[in-house]
Design an enzyme around this catalytic site. Structure first.
Site, PDB file in Angstrom:
ATOM      1  N   HIS A 121       0.820  -1.209   0.000  1.00 22.79           N
ATOM      2  CA  HIS A 121       0.000   0.000   0.000  1.00 22.79           C
ATOM      3  C   HIS A 121       0.857   1.263   0.000  1.00 22.79           C
ATOM      4  CE1 HIS A 121      -4.260  -0.672   0.258  1.00 22.79           C
ATOM      5  NE2 HIS A 121      -4.135  -1.620   1.155  1.00 22.79           N
ATOM      6  N   GLU A 144      -4.942  -2.211  12.847  1.00 26.69           N
ATOM      7  CA  GLU A 144      -6.094  -1.961  11.966  1.00 26.69           C
ATOM      8  C   GLU A 144      -6.706  -3.298  11.513  1.00 26.69           C
ATOM      9  OE1 GLU A 144      -4.925  -0.301   8.262  1.00 26.69           O
ATOM     10  OE2 GLU A 144      -6.947   0.347   7.709  1.00 26.69           O
ATOM     11  N   HIS A 145      -5.854  -4.161  10.928  1.00 28.99           N
ATOM     12  CA  HIS A 145      -6.284  -5.500  10.517  1.00 28.99           C
ATOM     13  C   HIS A 145      -5.561  -6.524  11.383  1.00 28.99           C
ATOM     14  CE1 HIS A 145      -6.232  -2.993   6.774  1.00 28.99           C
ATOM     15  NE2 HIS A 145      -7.433  -3.511   6.617  1.00 28.99           N
ATOM     16  N   ASP A 160     -11.088  -6.363   2.211  1.00 26.67           N
ATOM     17  CA  ASP A 160     -10.930  -5.078   1.517  1.00 26.67           C
ATOM     18  C   ASP A 160     -11.978  -4.889   0.430  1.00 26.67           C
ATOM     19  OD1 ASP A 160      -8.796  -4.169   2.942  1.00 26.67           O
ATOM     20  OD2 ASP A 160      -7.283  -4.967   1.571  1.00 26.67           O
TER      21      ASP A 160
END
Lengths: 429, 429
Positions: free
Chosen positions: B262, B327-328, B361
């Site tokens: 990312h 976050e994940h 996602d």
């Protein structure tokens, strides 16, 4: 006071002006508050002590001095009279019962291919509650902040309150004992918010900060937002009343004044299609004012920020009230529930002739910390959810990922994220 | 990459450093963003156009030029291939189904003395969704922001996205058509956030702003918070993986890289009690890296912000992961649901060997907009509730207020608020 008809020529201008009232201009205190926060981040307890010396007129001799002892809370509780004790316990029980109904639950759902999707709800680890101190220390504010945090299941509840001249408000201490709060610090203003957001040698860093306060507190809360979560940025209190001829003018007048007595900046607005009621309320306000100990504050608030608006219809009254989005909204009409579907924005809605706003401030059960200044258009009342957060739950079986994995991989590829794509493809059969 | 054992001497120092990584320092952009916001507040469209000329390298010729036509969205949609169309529709349907389950309901409760207490949940009137543009324009971001707003029932949904060189991303336009979004403006960065918060001649003021963005966007969102509500202040993406020896090292490696690709600032962390797995994942990462088109970004991210931590036990691994609050979070263990009760903080939790983060996602259903940088300790995933707000409902009968009115009046009196007290007393029999 604005006393107008909605079909007056200059009504739109006056109404626009009224809508602008609730806005807080924090620009002029931002620099000061920014300095206070930096100070606490850098010098922690040392800075706290010097701020206390400056703002609260006493100097803590040690770190321990910052904390209120549980013994003093117990003593304060024992010293209040039985009737007040009973009243506070009634309030505690009712507020707790309401907030328990509000508590969100974890949930999940399954698909027959082996998919589980859901949401896990958990409390934050620690919450910092700011309660204004000194003369305007309200035990009810403590209850309204502590109880939702307790119902959420927050393990560490930390209270900060300023104690001018090192004299804690005894009622507040009593309420702390009643609520079972044990960690209370004698720190106020922006310094307290910074201490809770970043932690000091004595005050632990928290995850969420809630509670009312002046413009310095509000600004500090905005500035630390992101480092911690906050409830909302609140300004002066407001009441809006929608009424028809079935309403009691004397009752509405004292309801309007119950906001006005809070603060010269408070705003009290009646909107009604009844000219007769409007005229009567105006007279009753004057009659009540002379009887109030806080007449000076209430009079200034009513004169400068009060309004009575007479509309052509109730529909029009509701439309105007939705634009105001008041913190408190009383619906004092013959059939108030008939209007409920059309009321879009208000912090709390009080329905019917027997529901004065004040009943919600103390004992009804719902929270009295509510969005102000039109922010009811997007903020909610303080509640259990302010002290909880959610995690999405996702579990796929081999069959499940085979069913939708190709589609997932294609979108990832289209977005140019091939590691995303591959992380799905390696699991496909 | 940090590759450590949790019982190393210097582990605590390294772990503290790792915890500090996700913090965004917005101080250095605050002044610039503040100026941009003031500019838009003052000069509205005129300022927007000059910001677009400066940042996006084209000059809108008229106010209408700021808006993307629905025809161009329709054309973009018609031009994408069928397989992608089907995949996006699958994603849309699944995301919608999940968010519908999440939608909060109004509720009320009655007491036999004539009390009604409850909570009314209503959508905000208007929402502004910010979607990054240019090369990093992701149709999935549009779906993930639009769908919860639609499920909430928001009447006015407004999208802003930058279009460098006046070339909108065709995939994003196609996704807008697919979602039924019709109001899209070619405006990006802090200017877009300011336009949505304060309104211009062309872009309407909204109540809530959501959506991802760079540090300028994040800072602008923080600055306008209070004027509008916002979802969260998000930083670079992260993944944490808890795994045992039952996990596939090759799969975990590509999962870690799916975050690393990312952004160079993204962070990928594996914590496991298995030294064998840790060693194997390290090797597999290197092997995968050479195959990735985005190798350069992924390699820098892994090298500078990746970590593999080997613990003594799984309990210890979970404890460390709760401190990170990623976050994940993937739980790649033999019996992942057994660990779920102990996982306190994570944006989204992916359970089992067949649940790569990437499935969440795009198509699983839950939202991919998640709290980063440890803010999962207090923020929730983006959801329907971000586009709704609550009003407390309170209605008392004459009998009901008689039952608890005395207690209410006593507390009001004790707090020195006699208009509050009187507003209750006048209703008592």
């Amino acid at each position: 006071m604005i006393f107008v008809q909605s079909n007056d020529n200059d009504f739109d201008v006056k109404f626009e002006e009224l809508l602008g009232r609730g806005k807080m201009d924090i620009a002029h205190v931002s620099a000061i508050v920014g300095d206070i926060i930096e100070d606490i981040k850098t010098d922690k307890n040392k800075a706290l002590k010097s701020h206390i010396a400056k703002f609260d007129n006493w100097t803590p001799k040690s770190d321990e001095d910052l904390k209120i002892t549980t013994e003093s809370m117990k003593t304060a509780y024992e010293n209040i009279d039985e009737a007040l004790k009973d009243s506070l316990h009634l309030a505690y029980d009712r507020i707790k019962a309401y907030h328990e109904k509000q508590k969100p639950k974890s949930w999940f759902d399954t698909e027959e291919n082996g998919t589980i999707l859901g949401q896990k709800v958990t409390p934050v680890d620690s919450a910092g509650l700011y309660i204004p101190g000194g003369k305007a220390a309200y035990p009810s504010s403590l209850l309204m902040n502590v109880i939702p945090a307790q119902v959420a299941g927050v393990e560490n509840i930390i209270v900060c309150t300023p104690t001018p001249d090192n004299e804690p408000n005894e009622l507040l201490l009593a309420a702390c004992h009643l609520c079972g709060v044990s960690e209370v610090y004698k720190v106020g203003g922006a310094s307290a918010i910074a201490a809770l957001a970043y932690g000091t040698e004595t005050i632990p860093k928290v995850d969420v900060i809630t509670g009312p306060g002046n413009i310095f507190v509000a600004t500090a809360k905005k500035m630390v937002f992101g480092e911690v979560n906050i409830d909302m940025i609140a300004g002066p209190s407001e009441i809006g009343i929608l009424a028809d001829e079935s309403a009691n003018a004397n009752h509405l007048a004292i309801d309007l004044l119950s906001q006005a007595e809070h603060d010269e900046m408070a705003s009290s607005i009646l909107i009604t299609p009844s000219q007769k009621l409007a005229d009567a309320v105006k007279i009753e306000i004057e009659s009540w004012l002379t009887k109030l100990p806080r007449q000076k504050i209430a009079r200034k608030s009513i004169e400068e920020r009060g309004a009575i608006i007479v509309t052509q219809t109730m529909d029009e009254a509701i439309e105007l009230m939705n634009k105001i989005a008041p913190e408190h909204l009383e619906v004092a009409t013959m059939s108030p529930f008939e209007l409920l579907p059309y009321i879009k924005h208000a912090g709390a809605i009080f329905l019917g002739h027997n529901t004065p706003e004040a009943i919600g401030d103390y004992v009804a059960g719902p929270n009295h910390t509510l969005p102000t200044g039109g922010t009811a258009k997007f903020y909610s009342p303080l509640g259990v959810e302010n002290f909880m957060k959610k995690s999405s739950i996702i579990s796929f079986s081999s069959a499940a990922i085979n069913e939708i994995g190709q589609e997932c991989a294609l979108i990832a590829n289209t977005e140019g994220l091939t590691a995303h794509e591959q992380s799905v493809r390696v699991r496909l059969k």
